[in-house]
Design an enzyme around this catalytic site. Structure first.
Site, PDB file in Angstrom:
ATOM      1  N   HIS A 156      32.558  -1.953  55.118  1.00 28.98           N
ATOM      2  CA  HIS A 156      31.234  -1.332  55.071  1.00 28.98           C
ATOM      3  C   HIS A 156      30.359  -1.887  53.943  1.00 28.98           C
ATOM      4  CE1 HIS A 156      32.777   1.988  57.669  1.00 28.98           C
ATOM      5  NE2 HIS A 156      33.850   1.920  56.916  1.00 28.98           N
TER       6      HIS A 156
HETATM    7  O1  RIB Z   1      31.903   5.516  55.014  1.00 30.51           O
HETATM    8  C1  RIB Z   1      32.212   4.333  54.315  1.00 30.51           C
HETATM    9  C2  RIB Z   1      31.849   4.449  52.880  1.00 30.51           C
HETATM   10  O2  RIB Z   1      32.626   5.471  52.263  1.00 30.51           O
HETATM   11  C3  RIB Z   1      32.155   3.180  52.072  1.00 30.51           C
HETATM   12  O3  RIB Z   1      31.247   3.056  51.014  1.00 30.51           O
HETATM   13  C4  RIB Z   1      33.525   3.446  51.538  1.00 30.51           C
HETATM   14  O4  RIB Z   1      33.793   2.713  50.329  1.00 30.51           O
HETATM   15  C5  RIB Z   1      33.446   4.910  51.251  1.00 30.51           C
HETATM   16  O5  RIB Z   1      32.829   5.073  49.975  1.00 30.51           O
END
Ligand code: RIB
Ligand code: CA
Length: 318
Positions: free
Chosen positions: A245
């Protein structure tokens, strides 16, 4: 060529670590600071991981500053993270950090650097938005000093099972902070719609592992272990893809062709209800409300994956 000053507010975190590595490898970025927030794992760990990642990637001129340990309003209960492994970064054991964090708190460092760089700073937030909301409360004129504000968070669907997959984790941890931030800043949101579309495939992780196995420095060794964890953690558990992500939020500022943003009105659910933390996106424009957020809806996945592989090669050849 003048470098673009950036700060990454983060909760490392496996994908936060990829994001930091990617940002650090980009020649046009000056990674001014990492600021730690509670999130994937408790702040005591995200803070430690920021210190260790700074030294793993030899980011000599990057500050580390500590931010919030709990959300603005909601309770915070996390002790460990299955997704991110023991310690929060794939179970990888770091050498003890040798450098101290800043004495100043995250929000003070963010504001001071924004003023110092006078409109050139790009601020990334890839964890819960507690530090950003706190900074805006203390310094209401922060927006005029930022060039751009990019988050990983939100989406038209979620990844938190307790909310029936309506809320995305970063927003869900601190929806009150998110609501305040969306009201006060122009947000470029890299949410799950984009990150899931940019998911990495097993063959790509195999290549990242292969490339970094050729490195003889601690950065490539770290990325080798991280890629192995990512592969085992997603494919080994039967999931069909691994979603990096946070790195996508950074990638979109390195190569704007990777993400295509569209502006929508977005509402953050901050009431303590089943879908608390949901970002409700007015895709049809029927709310009658002015669009208030740029959302990355289309992604060039091959370009993103290639950028991740090139990053691995960069460190392997250092
Ligand atoms: O939903 C994904 C996010 O939540 C990313 O930033 C992961 O590192 C968690 O923080
Ligand atoms: Ca994160």
């Amino acid at each position: 060529m003048r470098k673009i000053p950036i700060i990454i507010d983060c909760d490392p975190g496996v994908d936060d670590s990829y994001a930091i590595a990617l940002a650090n490898s980009h020649p046009e970025f000056e990674l001014v600071a990492l600021t730690a927030v509670e999130g994937n794992v408790p702040a005591v760990l995200t803070r430690y991981n920021c210190l260790c990642l700074r030294e793993t990637f030899e980011m000599e001129n990057t500050k580390v500053a500590y931010g919030a340990t709990v959300p603005l309003v909601r309770q915070y209960f996390r002790e460990i993270s299955v997704t991110h492994g023991e310690g929060g970064v794939g179970g990888i054991q770091f050498e003890a950090p040798t450098k101290e964090p800043e004495q100043k708190e995250a929000w003070d460092v963010i504001y001071e650097e924004a003023v110092k760089h006078n409109g050139e700073l790009v601020l990334f937030a890839v964890g819960p938005l507690t530090n950003i909301a706190t900074c805006l409360r203390k310094y209401p004129d922060l927006p005029k000093y930022l060039k751009k504000f990019v988050i990983m968070g939100g989406g038209t669907f979620g990844n938190v099972s307790a909310t029936g997959e309506t809320a995305e984790f970063n927003i869900w941890v601190d929806p009150h902070a998110a609501k305040e931030v969306f009201e006060k800043l122009e947000v470029y949101m890299v949410g799950l719609n984009a990150t899931h579309a940019a998911a990495v495939e097993e063959k790509d992780f195999d290549e990242m592992i292969e490339v970094t196995s050729k490195g003889t420095n601690k950065a490539s060794d770290f990325l080798n272990k991280l890629s192995k964890f990512s592969k085992e953690n997603s494919f080994g558990r039967g999931e069909d893809n691994n979603v990096i992500h946070d790195a996508l939020a950074v990638a979109g500022e390195i190569d704007p062709e990777i993400l295509n943003y569209k502006k929508y009105y977005i509402h953050v659910e901050d009431r303590e209800v089943k879908n608390v933390g949901q970002t409700i996106v007015d895709l049809e424009g029927t709310s009658g409300k002015e669009p208030n957020c740029w959302i990355a809806m289309d992604v060039d996945q091959p370009k993103f994956v290639q950028m991740m592989k090139d990053m691995c090669k960069y460190y392997a050849e250092k």
